[in-house]
Design a protein around this motif. Structure first.
Motif, PDB file in Angstrom:
ATOM      1  N   GLY A  54       0.682  -1.304   0.095  1.00 52.65           N
ATOM      2  CA  GLY A  54       0.173   0.025  -0.015  1.00 52.65           C
ATOM      3  C   GLY A  54       0.829   1.283  -0.211  1.00 52.65           C
ATOM      4  O   GLY A  54       1.898   1.410   0.533  1.00 52.65           O
ATOM      5  N   ILE A  55       0.213   2.274  -0.786  1.00 53.38           N
ATOM      6  CA  ILE A  55       1.018   3.597  -0.487  1.00 53.38           C
ATOM      7  C   ILE A  55      -0.257   4.608  -0.054  1.00 53.38           C
ATOM      8  O   ILE A  55      -1.240   4.693  -0.845  1.00 53.38           O
ATOM      9  N   ALA A  56       0.086   5.234   0.968  1.00 46.25           N
ATOM     10  CA  ALA A  56      -1.038   6.040   1.345  1.00 46.25           C
ATOM     11  C   ALA A  56      -0.506   7.472   1.964  1.00 46.25           C
ATOM     12  O   ALA A  56       0.490   7.493   2.475  1.00 46.25           O
ATOM     13  N   VAL A  57      -1.163   8.550   1.786  1.00 44.15           N
ATOM     14  CA  VAL A  57      -0.813   9.978   2.321  1.00 44.15           C
ATOM     15  C   VAL A  57      -1.994  10.265   3.312  1.00 44.15           C
ATOM     16  O   VAL A  57      -3.246  10.346   3.013  1.00 44.15           O
ATOM     17  N   ALA A  58      -1.308  10.474   4.475  1.00 42.83           N
ATOM     18  CA  ALA A  58      -2.280  10.818   5.766  1.00 42.83           C
ATOM     19  C   ALA A  58      -3.003  12.110   5.855  1.00 42.83           C
ATOM     20  O   ALA A  58      -2.246  13.103   4.682  1.00 42.83           O
ATOM     21  N   ALA A  59      -3.757  12.508   6.247  1.00 39.23           N
ATOM     22  CA  ALA A  59      -4.262  13.787   6.392  1.00 39.23           C
ATOM     23  C   ALA A  59      -3.416  15.011   6.767  1.00 39.23           C
ATOM     24  O   ALA A  59      -3.392  15.997   6.257  1.00 39.23           O
ATOM     25  N   ASP A  60      -2.214  14.647   7.580  1.00 36.18           N
ATOM     26  CA  ASP A  60      -1.186  15.514   7.953  1.00 36.18           C
ATOM     27  C   ASP A  60      -0.167  15.546   6.794  1.00 36.18           C
ATOM     28  O   ASP A  60       0.886  16.396   6.932  1.00 36.18           O
ATOM     29  N   GLY A  61      -0.338  14.932   5.728  1.00 33.90           N
ATOM     30  CA  GLY A  61       0.687  14.808   4.380  1.00 33.90           C
ATOM     31  C   GLY A  61       1.820  14.008   4.673  1.00 33.90           C
ATOM     32  O   GLY A  61       2.669  13.861   3.993  1.00 33.90           O
ATOM     33  N   THR A  62       1.726  13.114   5.704  1.00 36.18           N
ATOM     34  CA  THR A  62       2.835  12.077   5.825  1.00 36.18           C
ATOM     35  C   THR A  62       2.455  10.937   4.936  1.00 36.18           C
ATOM     36  O   THR A  62       1.500  10.329   4.610  1.00 36.18           O
ATOM     37  N   LEU A  63       3.640  10.539   4.176  1.00 31.71           N
ATOM     38  CA  LEU A  63       3.282   9.434   3.168  1.00 31.71           C
ATOM     39  C   LEU A  63       4.112   8.037   3.917  1.00 31.71           C
ATOM     40  O   LEU A  63       4.906   7.964   4.337  1.00 31.71           O
TER      41      LEU A  63
END
Ligand SMILES: Cc1cc2nc3c(=O)[nH]c(=O)nc-3n(C[C@H](O)[C@H](O)[C@H](O)COP(=O)(O)OP(=O)(O)OC[C@H]3O[C@@H](n4cnc5c(N)ncnc54)[C@H](O)[C@@H]3O)c2cc1C
Length: 324
Positions: free
Chosen positions: A61-70
């Motif tokens: 998986g590749i995800a970007v969290a709401a705070d911009g962390t990858l």
């Protein structure tokens, strides 16, 4: 190349199962296999069990969290990294490092975890069994002497991964899962400078993911020098992240690969707060020179690799400074 040795393959369906399988002596992880399998076909290693990590749920998986962390699962392919629009926009140095690895068919199978954990390389090691036997083997595998630094008690095989230096200057952390649970370390701490034992993973531990903070004003780039531009390991590679505040360097991080037994951060803190000028460039070049230890581990000449490393390092900062 030899035929592959006999081994069993397990394909666990959970990370816990994978960790349990890897705790057994003779077991090793395999992901894309693009580094491991050619080595096994050269007789470099005799695993009894290969634990295939490619069926683990969410591992790619590749995800970007709401705070911009990858957050990138260790099983994400380099092709996926290089083509992910969020990575290209937010962390272009990472996408660039990924697309510069090997050739397209490798990148379709090769994973982030395999890239970071790839074996170190040496002209005296990445050879067929008969070649190495004719040379009395070497300290890294089956032998008791280093042909690169004779009389050395440690192996000087070189780390040639492209993605690690880019992640290091981006301030990435490695998430590691093992028999004792989960831990996170700065990416640089995944490595140690020892050609025969260059990873700090304990028995049974796997790299599960890499977490990259938002760019927050940093601009970064990665470049490598190789013999064949279409497909080749870096003879020297440099990643730089720079924060510019008017005429002042507000932040600078530099990491190198292809020169030592681990990807290394170059100490450049002394340059922060000053301007990027000829004196600063000379200090940078001196720091890169001191950190690197280019030895006769590749067919390409040592002097060439040293000089090109210093030149591309300086050029990369020049380019980032002037917004290129
Ligand atoms: C012709 C050729 C050219 C290449 N050029 C380059 C290049 O330019 N740049 C570059 O960086 N690499 C290059 N490589 C090496 C390799 O293809 C890449 O590094 C690739 O990313 C390895 O990923 P993989 O998933 O195939 O790893 P694998 O071969 O599956 O594994 C590599 C190693 O990592 C371990 N491993 C895998 N996943 C994990 C995990 N999650 N946790 C812990 N250990 C793990 C394995 O046990 C193994 O020791 C090249 C290889 C070839 C054959």
């Amino acid at each position: 190349m030899n035929i592959l040795p006999d081994f069993r393959t397990l394909r666990p369906a959970s990370l816990n199962e994978a960790v349990a399988a890897l705790a057994v002596d003779g077991a090793e992880p395999i992901a894309g296999g693009t580094d491991l399998l050619p080595n096994l076909r050269r007789g470099l290693g005799r695993p009894q069990v290969l634990v295939d990590l490619t069926a683990l749920p969410g591992f790619a998986g590749i995800a970007v969290a709401a705070d911009g962390t990858l957050r990138i699962g260790a099983g994400a392919t380099l092709e996926a990294l290089a083509e992910d629009a969020r990575i290209i926009a937010g962390w272009p140095a990472l996408a660039r490092a990924a697309v510069l690895v090997a050739g397209p068919s490798h990148r379709a199978a090769a994973t982030l975890g395999g890239n970071l954990c790839q074996d170190t390389r040496c002209v005296f090691y990445n050879q067929s069994e008969w070649w190495r036997s004719g040379n009395g083997y070497c300290l890294k595998h089956d032998g008791d002497k280093c042909h690169v630094v004779v009389k050395s008690d440690r192996c000087y095989a070189t780390y040639h991964g492209d993605v690690a230096p880019a992640l290091m200057v981006l301030g990435a952390e490695a998430e590691i899962v093992g028999p004792k649970g989960k831990r996170s370390v700065a990416l640089a701490a995944l490595f140690r400078e020892s050609g025969a034992d260059h990873l700090t993973l304990d028995k049974g531990e796997v790299l599960a993911a890499v977490v990259v903070p938002p760019a927050a004003g940093w601009r970064a780039a990665y470049t490598k020098v190789r013999i064949r531009d279409a497909i080749d390991f870096p003879l020297a590679g440099v990643a730089v992240a720079l924060k510019r505040d008017g005429d002042t360097i507000a932040g600078l991080r530099v990491a190198i690969t292809g020169t030592n037994s681990a990807p290394l951060a170059v100490p450049v803190e002394a340059l922060v707060g000053g301007a990027w000028d000829e004196a600063a460039a000379a200090t940078l070049v001196q720091a890169v020179r001191k950190t690197s230890n280019v030895l006769k581990t590749t067919l390409a000449g040592v002097k060439y690799r040293r000089r090109v490393l210093l030149a591309v390092g300086r050029r990369l900062v020049d380019d980032l400074w002037s917004g290129r």
